[in-house]
Scaffold this active site. Structure first.
Site, short mmCIF file in Angstrom:
data_model
loop_
_atom_site.label_atom_id
_atom_site.label_comp_id
_atom_site.label_asym_id
_atom_site.label_seq_id
_atom_site.Cartn_x
_atom_site.Cartn_y
_atom_site.Cartn_z
N HIS A 105 -20.24 -21.94 33.81
CA HIS A 105 -19.35 -20.86 34.26
C HIS A 105 -19.78 -20.40 35.64
O HIS A 105 -20.97 -20.22 35.90
CB HIS A 105 -19.38 -19.67 33.30
N ASP B 206 -11.21 -9.68 24.43
CA ASP B 206 -11.53 -9.78 25.85
C ASP B 206 -10.28 -9.65 26.70
O ASP B 206 -10.31 -9.02 27.77
CB ASP B 206 -12.22 -11.11 26.13
N ARG C 231 -9.51 -3.14 32.18
CA ARG C 231 -10.48 -3.02 33.27
C ARG C 231 -9.81 -3.20 34.62
O ARG C 231 -10.15 -2.53 35.60
CB ARG C 231 -11.59 -4.07 33.11
N SER D 146 -17.62 -10.10 28.66
CA SER D 146 -16.41 -10.89 28.88
C SER D 146 -16.74 -12.37 29.06
O SER D 146 -16.14 -13.25 28.42
CB SER D 146 -15.67 -10.37 30.12
N LYS E 149 -16.68 -15.59 25.48
CA LYS E 149 -15.89 -16.83 25.49
C LYS E 149 -16.79 -18.05 25.35
O LYS E 149 -16.42 -19.02 24.68
CB LYS E 149 -15.05 -16.90 26.76
#
Length: 472
Positions: free
Chosen positions: A97, A176, A183, A198, A202
């Protein structure tokens, strides 16, 4: 008022969302039961938008301790389904990520390279918003590519190809999606515990064997300083390891675009150059080291260096490129397009191509990523809200690199665009992104500035975390 039962069934606690808000507003830590209640109330619609917004702002201002952040992540995972894979894949499932950057096409080359090394890569990616690009937007510049794949389809693709790059399904961490949308409209996107929950929720829902995080810092990154990036990286890594996933983070600089191309279709072509064993050195360096660390973490290499050598081999022998083409075909791209796709392919053309000139002779000291991305975003390459439609062909090619000697009047950037037309003020913004010095420029050996591990010795890291996972 609503209630939940504490695991074990011995007691039933009563909670009011307003009381939870007040507690966090006053800087107190929330209990596991209170956080679980908030997530469940959000999912069932019992929490009003105004209440959720107030709680998110309280978290943004007061923060969360590591135990709260871990609990929030765990409860967000529990809000939806968790992906399940064949038992024989238990040591092969890896992912990466990135916190977002400009010209960041690393995932496009990394996923198939890892698959060519025997890993299974269920990569769940996002779309671009603001000045940062999105992996799914890049791939969708390839005709007929489909990012929407359900868990059964993902399983089939991983079984036959070894990697897939898909969007988040509605059943995967649905809390999320609700939290993130709130947000976005309450100025709480930059909250460290909310970012951590968040991202990691995932990844935990993917049931991974190993995870690497690319946490960026700099003018074009979410974290402006390396200290902020390290703080976020430690939070992410500690949550990942606490939830049984061997996790490390690379701290990488994001002042200058990665590679030479910015823009969806242009970045796909540059990723193909990397998959052909070529391409810009900074892009290749990130792919090699990111993949090397992942192969080490999941036990398929004895060290990061050995892992990087394996990634280099599959890039040079064409096997990573073949995996990429097979992935495209499995995700909807016509076989003749997928099998012939290469760095010489043209993925959409624009009616306007314009080059800007170097203003003075000297050495390229810096090419600022953010203003370039913002101009391209205004020209249609990106979006400011989720519903915006983007033009995949809009982009820029950098014709010079940091450290290069340039002559006044030579071209340094090529802009591809349609409508709206490039304005004079945008040309000036682009020109201001180029910094020329009369002195030689310092060129860092790598964009990677640090590696963040959890609290144990590096040489014991992968094995110790894998043991903890097996025990749990």
């Amino acid at each position: 008022m609503s209630s939940i039962s504490v695991p074990g069934g011995e007691d039933v606690f009563q909670f009011r969302i307003a009381d939870v808000i007040a507690k966090k507003r006053d800087g107190l830590a929330l209990s596991e039961q209170e956080i679980r209640h908030v997530v469940k109330a959000t999912m069932t619609g019992q929490a009003q938008d105004s209440q959720l917004g107030a709680l998110l702002m309280a978290v943004r201002l007061q923060g969360m301790n590591p135990e709260e952040t871990l609990t929030l992540t765990r409860e967000m995972v529990a809000s939806g389904c968790v992906l399940k894979w064949p038992e024989e894949w238990s040591a092969l499932l890896v992912d990466k990520h990135s916190t977002g950057g400009v010209g960041d096409k690393v995932s496009l080359a990394l996923a198939p390279a890892l698959a060519a090394c025997g890993c299974k890569v269920p990569m769940i990616s996002g779309r671009g918003l603001g000045h940062t690009g999105g992996t799914l937007d890049k791939l969708e510049s390839v005709p007929s590519f489909s990012s929407q794949q359900n868990p059964e389809q993902m399983l089939e693709i991983l079984n036959s190809v070894g990697c897939c790059i898909v969007g988040q399904s509605k059943n995967l961490v649905p809390a999320d999606k609700i939290f993130y949308e709130m947000r976005d409209v309450t100025a709480t996107v930059d909250s460290l515990p909310l970012i951590t929950a968040s991202i990691m929720s995932k990844k935990v829902a993917e049931s991974l064997s190993a995870l690497i995080l690319d946490v960026k810092f700099g003018e074009a990154a979410q974290s402006s300083t390396i200290e902020e990036a390290k703080h976020l990286a430690h939070s992410l890594v500690n949550v990942g390891v606490s939830l049984g996933i061997p996790t490390i983070a690379l701290i990488t600089n994001m002042d200058t675009p990665i590679g030479r191309c910015v823009g969806n279709s242009l970045e796909v072509i540059e990723a193909l150059q990397c998959l052909e064993g070529q391409g810009p050195d900074d892009l290749r360096d990130l792919v090699l080291h990111t993949g090397g660390y992942l192969l080490w973490l999941c036990g398929r290499a004895g060290s990061e260096k050995q892992g990087a050598e394996k990634i280099a081999k599959v890039l040079s022998d064409g096997s990573a490129l073949q995996c990429f083409r097979k992935m495209l075909e499995a995700q909807g791209v016509k076989p003749d397009i997928a099998r012939s796709l290469s760095s010489s392919t043209k993925l959409g053309e624009t009616s306007h191509i314009e080059e800007l000139k170097v203003p003075k002779t000297g050495t390229v000291e810096l090419i600022r990523a953010r203003p370039i991305a913002e101009v391209l975003n205004a020209l249609g390459a990106g979006r400011n809200k989720a519903t915006d439609v983007i033009n995949h062909s809009v982009g820029a090619q950098l014709l010079v690199r940091v450290g290069q000697h340039v002559e006044e009047g030579s071209p340094w950037i090529r802009i591809h665009y349609e409508k709206p037309l490039l304005q004079d003020r945008q040309r000036q913004t682009l020109q201001n992104a180029l910094s020329i010095s009369a002195q030689p420029a310092f060129i860092p050996a790598s964009l990677i500035r640090d590696v963040i591990y959890a609290q144990c010795k590096k040489e014991e890291y992968g094995a110790s975390v894998r043991r903890e996972r097996e025990i749990s």
